[in-house]
Design a protein around this motif. Structure first.
Motif, mmCIF file in Angstrom:
data_model
loop_
_atom_site.group_PDB
_atom_site.id
_atom_site.type_symbol
_atom_site.label_atom_id
_atom_site.label_comp_id
_atom_site.label_asym_id
_atom_site.label_seq_id
_atom_site.Cartn_x
_atom_site.Cartn_y
_atom_site.Cartn_z
ATOM 1 N N ALA A 42 0.827 -1.208 0.000
ATOM 2 C CA ALA A 42 0.000 0.000 0.000
ATOM 3 C C ALA A 42 0.859 1.255 0.000
ATOM 4 N N THR A 43 1.956 1.231 0.754
ATOM 5 C CA THR A 43 2.870 2.380 0.778
ATOM 6 C C THR A 43 3.495 2.615 -0.581
ATOM 7 N N ALA A 44 3.895 1.531 -1.226
ATOM 8 C CA ALA A 44 4.501 1.658 -2.556
ATOM 9 C C ALA A 44 3.504 2.231 -3.559
ATOM 10 N N VAL A 45 2.251 1.780 -3.507
ATOM 11 C CA VAL A 45 1.226 2.312 -4.415
ATOM 12 C C VAL A 45 1.018 3.801 -4.167
ATOM 13 N N ALA A 46 0.953 4.203 -2.879
ATOM 14 C CA ALA A 46 0.758 5.616 -2.551
ATOM 15 C C ALA A 46 1.918 6.472 -3.058
ATOM 16 N N LEU A 47 3.150 5.981 -2.889
ATOM 17 C CA LEU A 47 4.312 6.729 -3.374
ATOM 18 C C LEU A 47 4.280 6.885 -4.897
ATOM 19 N N GLU A 48 3.907 5.811 -5.597
ATOM 20 C CA GLU A 48 3.845 5.889 -7.056
ATOM 21 C C GLU A 48 2.757 6.856 -7.514
ATOM 22 N N LEU A 49 1.601 6.836 -6.859
ATOM 23 C CA LEU A 49 0.530 7.755 -7.225
ATOM 24 C C LEU A 49 0.935 9.201 -6.972
ATOM 25 N N CYS A 50 1.622 9.444 -5.874
ATOM 26 C CA CYS A 50 2.128 10.798 -5.595
ATOM 27 C C CYS A 50 3.167 11.211 -6.634
ATOM 28 N N LYS A 51 3.976 10.256 -7.070
ATOM 29 C CA LYS A 51 4.971 10.564 -8.103
ATOM 30 C C LYS A 51 4.297 11.020 -9.400
ATOM 31 N N PHE A 52 3.199 10.382 -9.735
ATOM 32 C CA PHE A 52 2.490 10.745 -10.962
ATOM 33 C C PHE A 52 1.772 12.091 -10.836
ATOM 34 N N SER A 53 1.298 12.433 -9.639
ATOM 35 C CA SER A 53 0.418 13.606 -9.493
ATOM 36 C C SER A 53 1.117 14.861 -8.998
ATOM 37 N N PHE A 54 2.248 14.732 -8.295
ATOM 38 C CA PHE A 54 2.859 15.898 -7.665
ATOM 39 C C PHE A 54 3.310 16.950 -8.674
ATOM 40 N N ALA A 55 3.854 16.524 -9.828
ATOM 41 C CA ALA A 55 4.360 17.500 -10.800
ATOM 42 C C ALA A 55 3.239 18.343 -11.394
ATOM 43 N N PRO A 56 2.197 17.739 -12.013
ATOM 44 C CA PRO A 56 1.131 18.581 -12.565
ATOM 45 C C PRO A 56 0.355 19.343 -11.502
ATOM 46 N N LEU A 57 0.120 18.687 -10.342
ATOM 47 C CA LEU A 57 -0.603 19.375 -9.274
ATOM 48 C C LEU A 57 0.213 20.530 -8.724
ATOM 49 N N GLY A 58 1.536 20.330 -8.562
ATOM 50 C CA GLY A 58 2.384 21.409 -8.070
ATOM 51 C C GLY A 58 2.421 22.585 -9.024
ATOM 52 N N LEU A 59 2.520 22.315 -10.325
ATOM 53 C CA LEU A 59 2.518 23.397 -11.316
ATOM 54 C C LEU A 59 1.199 24.160 -11.286
ATOM 55 N N TRP A 60 0.101 23.430 -11.147
ATOM 56 C CA TRP A 60 -1.202 24.097 -11.110
ATOM 57 C C TRP A 60 -1.345 24.963 -9.865
ATOM 58 N N LEU A 61 -0.912 24.443 -8.716
ATOM 59 C CA LEU A 61 -0.997 25.233 -7.484
ATOM 60 C C LEU A 61 -0.119 26.475 -7.568
ATOM 61 N N CYS A 62 1.069 26.323 -8.169
ATOM 62 C CA CYS A 62 1.944 27.495 -8.338
ATOM 63 C C CYS A 62 1.295 28.537 -9.238
ATOM 64 N N SER A 63 0.611 28.088 -10.279
ATOM 65 C CA SER A 63 -0.068 29.036 -11.169
ATOM 66 C C SER A 63 -1.213 29.748 -10.468
ATOM 67 N N GLN A 64 -1.754 29.112 -9.403
ATOM 68 C CA GLN A 64 -2.814 29.735 -8.625
ATOM 69 C C GLN A 64 -2.288 30.563 -7.462
ATOM 70 N N GLY A 65 -0.961 30.647 -7.374
ATOM 71 C CA GLY A 65 -0.351 31.434 -6.311
ATOM 72 C C GLY A 65 -0.286 30.749 -4.967
ATOM 73 N N GLN A 66 -0.423 29.424 -4.934
ATOM 74 C CA GLN A 66 -0.368 28.667 -3.688
ATOM 75 C C GLN A 66 1.062 28.186 -3.428
ATOM 76 N N LYS A 67 1.590 28.486 -2.252
ATOM 77 C CA LYS A 67 2.960 28.099 -1.921
ATOM 78 C C LYS A 67 3.117 26.590 -1.756
ATOM 79 N N SER A 68 2.033 25.894 -1.456
ATOM 80 C CA SER A 68 2.120 24.437 -1.302
ATOM 81 C C SER A 68 2.551 23.761 -2.601
ATOM 82 N N GLY A 69 2.327 24.432 -3.722
ATOM 83 C CA GLY A 69 2.763 23.864 -4.999
ATOM 84 C C GLY A 69 4.267 23.709 -5.078
ATOM 85 N N TYR A 70 5.008 24.654 -4.489
ATOM 86 C CA TYR A 70 6.468 24.564 -4.505
ATOM 87 C C TYR A 70 6.948 23.373 -3.668
#
Length: 310
Positions: A42-70
């Motif tokens: 389960a931990t490995a699946v969660a890490l892989e899902l975060c790996k897939f989502s962190f880049a696009p989600l981080g870019l989107w949050l940065c474009s919205q001015g949210q520091k959590s994106g960085y």
């Protein structure tokens, strides 16, 4: 959707699925118990899902001015590195197990194993004879048999060491052996570098393909979206763009007449328990947008007409 977009999406799914399987299998193989394996998987699946989502989600949050994106963008390379290491570990472990099975199935290993089994049978037979002679009083014959037993045990030890040497001998895949011979390099190092390259290709190319497919799908969606008429001043005044979310909602409520055709600032402040510093910019913005008109100290909605309250 065009063919090349579909092919990119399929490739992204295959690469990401392969990376997920490699990582999960390696993590599951580490704990001994079933409970630990489930948690590790389960931990490995969660890490892989975060790996897939962190880049696009981080870019989107940065474009919205949210520091959590960085923060997500900083963690993303670490997750990619963990996935690459897991892929290399899985490939190395799987290759080693395969080579060990191949070694144990070789003719040399099988012949040595048969000799070892034969010696063990002779040793067991001699031990039985020694016990029988000792119990029957044939002490000298028991001693002679014991000398033969010692010789056989020495041979057995040598065979065990030879088998252990064969099992522990570093083995590499035939493809890497050929490449190492061409490059005149150590086959083990060539194999390790090859696994690392394959892991990087699996993870990085998969992520890039996933991002490219998502970007292409977004472009297609925008291109096929029908053009909308620009919103009127009453529904989205440009002068209210600088207001925060709470003030935007209040401006909308005033614009649609929720507080009547003649909204009174002090009543809104009292009823909604807001501060003057929050409500006053809303009235000014609506006045600049033409939604509210002012006469003296009172306001009235431009779309309703009439005179303001005194």
């Amino acid at each position: 959707m065009k063919l090349w977009q579909s092919l990119t999406g399929i490739a992204a799914l295959i690469f990401c699925g392969t990376s997920l399987v490699f990582t999960v299998q390696l993590w599951v193989s580490m704990p001994a118990g079933l409970g630990g394996q489930l948690v590790a998987g389960a931990t490995a699946v969660a890490l892989e899902l975060c790996k897939f989502s962190f880049a696009p989600l981080g870019l989107w949050l940065c474009s919205q001015g949210q520091k959590s994106g960085y923060a997500l963008l900083c963690l993303w390379p670490l997750l990619v590195l963990i996935s690459i290491v897991a892929t290399v570990g899985f490939l190395a472990t799987h290759s080693e197990e395969q080579q060990q099975r191949s070694t144990r199935n070789s003719q040399e290993y099988q012949a040595l194993q048969q000799q070892l089994n034969s010696l063990q049978q002779q040793i067991n037979t001699l031990n039985g004879l020694i016990n029988t002679d000792a119990n029957n009083g044939y002490r000298q014959r028991a001693l002679n048999t014991a000398a033969q037993l010692s010789t056989l045990e020495t041979e057995r030890t040598q065979l065990i060491e030879k088998l252990s040497t064969i099992e522990q001998a570093p083995s590499t895949h035939s493809a890497f052996n050929s490449l190492a011979g061409t490059l005149k390099a150590d086959p083990a190092k060539v194999q390790h570098i090859g696994f690392l390259v394959l892991a990087i290709i699996t993870d990085i190319v998969g992520l890039v393909a996933l991002l490219a497919f998502n970007a292409a799908a977004t472009v297609v969606k925008r291109a096929t979206k029908p053009l909308q008429q620009p919103e009127t001043v009453e529904t989205q005044p440009l002068h209210t763009a600088h207001l925060n979310e709470e003030q935007q909602q209040l401006a909308q409520r005033i614009s649609v007449g929720e507080f009547g055709p003649k909204p009174v600032m002090r009543n809104i402040i009292k009823d909604l328990r807001l501060r003057y510093e929050t409500v006053n910019p809303v009235f000014k913005a609506l006045q600049q947008a033409g939604t509210l008109n002012k006469n003296g100290r009172g306001y009235f909605l431009a779309s309703q007409g009439g005179l303001p309250n005194g």
